[in-house]
Structures are given as C-alpha cells and as structure tokens.
Motif scaffolding. Structure first.
Motif, short mmCIF file in Angstrom:
data_model
loop_
_atom_site.label_atom_id
_atom_site.label_comp_id
_atom_site.label_asym_id
_atom_site.label_seq_id
_atom_site.Cartn_x
_atom_site.Cartn_y
_atom_site.Cartn_z
N ILE A 1 1.76 30.31 6.35
CA ILE A 1 1.19 31.22 7.35
C ILE A 1 2.23 32.24 7.80
CG2 ILE A 1 0.31 31.32 9.73
CD1 ILE A 1 -1.14 28.65 9.10
N LEU A 2 3.47 31.81 8.03
CA LEU A 2 4.53 32.74 8.42
C LEU A 2 4.77 33.79 7.34
CD1 LEU A 2 7.16 30.40 10.10
CD2 LEU A 2 5.80 32.19 11.19
N TYR B 1 2.67 34.83 5.10
CA TYR B 1 1.50 35.70 5.04
C TYR B 1 1.56 36.76 6.14
CZ TYR B 1 -3.33 37.23 5.50
OH TYR B 1 -4.46 37.98 5.60
N TYR B 2 1.82 36.36 7.38
CA TYR B 2 1.81 37.32 8.48
C TYR B 2 2.99 38.29 8.42
CZ TYR B 2 -2.20 35.35 10.76
OH TYR B 2 -3.48 34.94 11.03
N PHE B 3 4.16 37.84 7.96
CA PHE B 3 5.29 38.76 7.87
C PHE B 3 5.16 39.71 6.67
CE2 PHE B 3 7.64 35.71 10.61
CZ PHE B 3 7.94 36.62 11.62
N SER B 4 4.48 39.30 5.62
CA SER B 4 4.31 40.19 4.47
C SER B 4 3.11 41.12 4.66
CB SER B 4 4.13 39.39 3.20
OG SER B 4 2.92 38.68 3.24
N LYS B 5 2.27 40.86 5.62
CA LYS B 5 1.07 41.65 5.86
C LYS B 5 1.43 43.08 6.27
CE LYS B 5 -3.25 40.91 8.30
NZ LYS B 5 -3.88 40.12 9.34
#
Length: 153
Positions: free
Chosen positions: A97-98, A100-104
């Motif tokens: 999840i981390l 995913y959100y940082f690469s978003k």
C-alpha cells in the motif's frame, strides 16, 4: 491399542498400551533404565532407530521407533505459527500500500537519467508518406468506388 510417544528436547517418553497394573517388561533392556510402570523414558536419545517391545505375561506389543530429536529445538504451538504468518502478511500488505500511494504521484514524470535525447527544442516529425496503392476519394470521382459495397461484420 497404540503406543503413545512424547518427544521433548532429547528426551523420548514411550507409553505401553498394556495395563499399568501388571508388571511390564521392556526390551531391549539397555534402554529400560528409567522404566516406570508402563512408561519408558529415554534421556539423551541419539536419534538412532530402535525396536522396542513391552510385554506383560503373554501379551507383547512391539514398536519401531525412529524419532529425530535435537537439543536446541523450540516447540511452537499452532497459534504462534498462525500469528507469525498473519503478521508477515499484514506487513507485506502495508508495504504494498505504501509503494502504491507513493508511486501514484509520480505517474506523469519521466526519469532524469533514462532519456538519451537532448532536452532542448522539440523536433517535429514530418507527416507520413502516403501509400501510392491507395488513392483518396475526390468529389468528382465517386463512380470509381461506386461498385464497392460495405460489408456487415
């Protein structure tokens, strides 16, 4: 009736299925130092296979014991193992999840070192060369293509 075998560290305890009220004799005798009624306790077992038998009167039960023991082993119950697996899955899910959100937020940005083209003025590409096999339809030439009918797919 079955033997009951318990292993703890290097100690192996074997319980004979015969009635403990009667006198029980264990064979081989060199292993029977710590025999108590229907229990045979083998301390410092070396993991070698052994044939055991317990007898009382005319009844005899035999057991082939091939128990692996170790001095430094730790016993884990099912709840502890389940807890370790669940914790590992939760940590892995958290990392996913981390990431995913940082690469978003970086979707539209290119990498600084991966591009070999110069960053100056953008070059425009010329229009593609038309294929000479195909001729565009002009207003006065519809009769050339009038015999073609559209096909339904």
């Amino acid at each position: 009736e079955e033997f009951l075998v318990e292993i703890s560290g290097t100690t192996v305890t074997v319980m004979c299925p015969l009635n403990p009220e009667n006198h029980i004799e264990w064979k081989p005798r060199e292993r029977t130092k710590d025999a108590d009624k229907n229990k045979l306790i083998m301390k410092d077992h070396d993991s070698s296979p052994v044939n055991l038998s317990c007898s009382s009167g005319s009844e005899t039960h035999e057991l082939y014991l091939n128990a692996r023991v170790c001095a430094n082993c730790e016993e884990l119950d099912a709840l502890t193992v389940t807890g370790i697996i669940v914790a590992d899955l939760l940590i892995t899910l958290g990392v996913l999840i981390l990431v995913y959100y940082f690469s978003k937020g970086r979707k539209g940005q290119g990498s600084a070192g991966g591009d070999s083209r110069p960053r100056g003025q953008k070059m425009q590409r010329p229009p593609p060369v038309p294929n000479p096999d195909y001729e565009p339809i002009r207003k006065g030439q519809r009769e050339v293509y009038a015999g073609l009918e559209s096909r339904g797919f």
